[in-house]
Design an enzyme around this catalytic site. Structure first.
Site, PDB file in Angstrom:
ATOM      1  CE1 TYR A   1      -3.731   2.447   0.983  1.00 22.99           C
ATOM      2  CE2 TYR A   1      -2.197   3.226   2.666  1.00 22.99           C
ATOM      3  CZ  TYR A   1      -3.357   3.385   1.938  1.00 22.99           C
ATOM      4  OH  TYR A   1      -4.149   4.477   2.164  1.00 22.99           O
TER       5      TYR A   1
ATOM      6  CE  LYS B   1      -3.443   5.733  -1.076  1.00 23.79           C
ATOM      7  NZ  LYS B   1      -4.427   6.597  -1.751  1.00 23.79           N
TER       8      LYS B   1
ATOM      9  CG  LEU C   1      -8.083   9.151   8.518  1.00 23.36           C
ATOM     10  CD1 LEU C   1      -8.733   9.409   7.156  1.00 23.36           C
ATOM     11  CD2 LEU C   1      -7.867  10.466   9.256  1.00 23.36           C
TER      12      LEU C   1
ATOM     13  CG  HIS D   1      -7.563   1.088   9.833  1.00 24.65           C
ATOM     14  ND1 HIS D   1      -8.409   1.410   8.797  1.00 24.65           N
ATOM     15  CD2 HIS D   1      -6.314   1.089   9.310  1.00 24.65           C
ATOM     16  CE1 HIS D   1      -7.685   1.606   7.697  1.00 24.65           C
ATOM     17  NE2 HIS D   1      -6.426   1.418   7.984  1.00 24.65           N
TER      18      HIS D   1
HETATM   19  O1  GFB Z   1      -4.870   0.032  12.606  1.00 17.62           O
HETATM   20  P1  GFB Z   1      -4.056  -1.133  12.256  1.00 17.62           P
HETATM   21  O2  GFB Z   1      -4.765  -2.303  11.682  1.00 17.62           O
HETATM   22  O3  GFB Z   1      -2.942  -0.772  11.219  1.00 17.62           O
HETATM   23  O4  GFB Z   1      -3.284  -1.688  13.564  1.00 17.62           O
HETATM   24  P2  GFB Z   1      -1.551   0.028  11.238  1.00 17.62           P
HETATM   25  C1  GFB Z   1      -2.601  -0.872  14.465  1.00 17.62           C
HETATM   26  C2  GFB Z   1      -2.050  -1.681  15.636  1.00 17.62           C
HETATM   27  O5  GFB Z   1      -3.151  -2.195  16.395  1.00 17.62           O
HETATM   28  C3  GFB Z   1      -1.167  -2.905  15.320  1.00 17.62           C
HETATM   29  C4  GFB Z   1      -2.927  -3.532  16.751  1.00 17.62           C
HETATM   30  O6  GFB Z   1      -0.102  -2.933  16.233  1.00 17.62           O
HETATM   31  C5  GFB Z   1      -2.113  -4.078  15.572  1.00 17.62           C
HETATM   32  O7  GFB Z   1      -1.438  -5.266  15.940  1.00 17.62           O
HETATM   33  N1  GFB Z   1      -4.213  -4.216  16.987  1.00 17.62           N
HETATM   34  C6  GFB Z   1      -4.607  -4.742  18.178  1.00 17.62           C
HETATM   35  C7  GFB Z   1      -5.197  -4.448  16.109  1.00 17.62           C
HETATM   36  N2  GFB Z   1      -5.784  -5.354  18.062  1.00 17.62           N
HETATM   37  C8  GFB Z   1      -6.199  -5.176  16.781  1.00 17.62           C
HETATM   38  C9  GFB Z   1      -7.376  -5.564  16.081  1.00 17.62           C
HETATM   39  O8  GFB Z   1      -8.282  -6.201  16.594  1.00 17.62           O
HETATM   40  N3  GFB Z   1      -7.458  -5.159  14.770  1.00 17.62           N
HETATM   41  C10 GFB Z   1      -6.464  -4.436  14.146  1.00 17.62           C
HETATM   42  N4  GFB Z   1      -6.612  -4.079  12.878  1.00 17.62           N
HETATM   43  N5  GFB Z   1      -5.321  -4.088  14.798  1.00 17.62           N
HETATM   44  C11 GFB Z   1      -2.311   0.498   8.839  1.00 17.62           C
HETATM   45  C12 GFB Z   1      -1.717   0.191   7.498  1.00 17.62           C
HETATM   46  O9  GFB Z   1      -1.315   0.173   9.708  1.00 17.62           O
HETATM   47  O10 GFB Z   1      -2.615   1.856   9.025  1.00 17.62           O
HETATM   48  C13 GFB Z   1      -2.412   0.870   6.406  1.00 17.62           C
HETATM   49  O11 GFB Z   1      -1.657  -1.221   7.353  1.00 17.62           O
HETATM   50  C14 GFB Z   1      -2.650   2.332   6.692  1.00 17.62           C
HETATM   51  O12 GFB Z   1      -1.699   0.706   5.230  1.00 17.62           O
HETATM   52  C15 GFB Z   1      -3.305   2.510   8.037  1.00 17.62           C
HETATM   53  O13 GFB Z   1      -1.448   3.045   6.627  1.00 17.62           O
HETATM   54  C16 GFB Z   1      -3.540   3.950   8.421  1.00 17.62           C
HETATM   55  O14 GFB Z   1      -1.654   1.362  11.901  1.00 17.62           O
HETATM   56  O15 GFB Z   1      -0.433  -0.829  11.752  1.00 17.62           O
END
Ligand code: GFB
Length: 321
Positions: A140, A144, A170, A183
């Protein structure tokens, strides 16, 4: 056409997404009545011929390119080909067609994951392309980075007024609450809510809980987009010669601290279990927001209030139990 005229024709690409919805609300609230909106079924931005036809017929004055394939850490890691292919296609088609139609200004939306994993914190815009990327979302991020660079190239060669806004994580009403693709904030909000309602005693939190993230309310980001549409060209490029502006709050918190906040808002009384088989991702990605601040914009929604408003919205949806 000046943006001071409410007759300006503004194309919001991705108006059904978290940010797109908020941008449309803001524009309508301000009285812009000539918005150009297309659903994915009406216009597939991955199809170049369709995009060219649409743009030549509609000839927007301004474009906010908020259409993208986005998702949380697991979605990025599971569907790398979709993330790089779809984003490259969407942005390439829209940017080229916008340049051909000579739009007055285009806002390209990216994410702070474009910066190197080991970038200095808070991360200035000048860190772009100075080091290796975080592996979980490099597909990704590379797409970008290509978009930001294409905006710079179109400006250099053709004088296009294409500015890139890099948003932090966000969240807000209208977010994706699907546990496999969302997220962290909406995922955990839903998990704590369901655990409370169903009387479960534990909630699984991925990773170690120590990574830090900067969360920005989608309404604040929409406000930043409208602000960026209006910055006079000379002031904008004097502050951001590379056409890049970070948009964030200026503060970050750990995932464990986020859990404390969510638990309080939701009223969950159980305990947290860390699932260390899931990735942590980058340890930190706090951005330097001094360019936007100097131009006169700052985020205004405190995280707790934003979470409360998001939770109030979530409880009204069909998905909420
Ligand atoms: O928001 P997130 O999925 O993405 O995860 P990133 C942020 C952190 O939250 C990581 C933890 O350290 C995950 O391990 N986390 C804990 C969880 N529990 C959960 C859960 O139940 N679900 C999820 N999703 N995470 C993304 C990028 O990165 O951020 C994208 O992959 C984009 O490309 C976006 O830039 C804004 O912040 O790590």
């Amino acid at each position: 056409m000046q943006l001071s005229s409410k007759e300006a024709r503004i194309y919001v690409a991705g108006h059904r997404g978290l940010l797109g919805q908020a941008i449309v609300r803001h524009l309508r609230h301000e009285g812009f009545g000539r918005l150009i909106l297309r659903t994915r079924a009406e216009l597939d931005l991955r199809n170049q011929a369709e995009v060219q036809r649409f743009m030549a017929a509609e000839r927007p004055d301004y474009i906010v390119l908020a259409a993208a394939r986005v998702g949380g850490i697991l979605a990025n890691d599971t569907y790398p080909a979709d993330f790089i292919n779809d984003n490259l296609l969407i942005q390439n088609h829209v940017l080229q067609a916008a340049a051909a139609e000579q739009v007055s200004r285009l806002i390209f939306l990216g994410s702070t994951c474009i910066y190197p994993r080991e970038a200095p914190q808070p991360i200035p815009e000048t860190s772009l392309l100075t080091g290796p990327l975080e592996v979980t979302n490099r597909w990704y991020a590379v797409a970008k980075i290509a978009g930001v660079t294409q905006c710079q190239a179109l400006r250099k060669q053709h004088g296009c007024d294409f500015v890139s806004l890099m948003a932090t994580n966000l969240y807000g009403p209208g977010d994706n609450f699907d546990l496999a693709t969302s997220h962290v904030l909406p995922a955990l909000l839903r998990k704590f809510h369901e655990a409370r309602v169903r009387g479960r005693r534990t909630v699984s939190v991925w990773g170690t809980g120590t990574p830090k993230r900067e969360f920005l309310y989608s309404e604040d980001m929409a406000d930043a987009c409208l602000f960026a549409l209006r910055i006079p060209e000379s002031a904008l490029y004097a502050m951001a010669p590379d056409g890049l502006l970070n948009v964030g709050t200026g503060t970050d918190i750990s995932i464990n601290e986020l859990c404390d906040l969510l638990v309080r808002v939701v009223g969950f009384k159980g305990t947290i279990v860390h699932d260390r088989s899931k990735p942590d991702g980058t340890p930190r990605k706090l951005v330097d927001v001094s360019r936007m601040k100097a131009l006169g914009w700052q985020a205004s929604t405190p995280l707790k209030r934003g979470i409360e408003q998001t939770y109030a919205w979530y409880k009204t949806t069909e998905n909420a139990c």
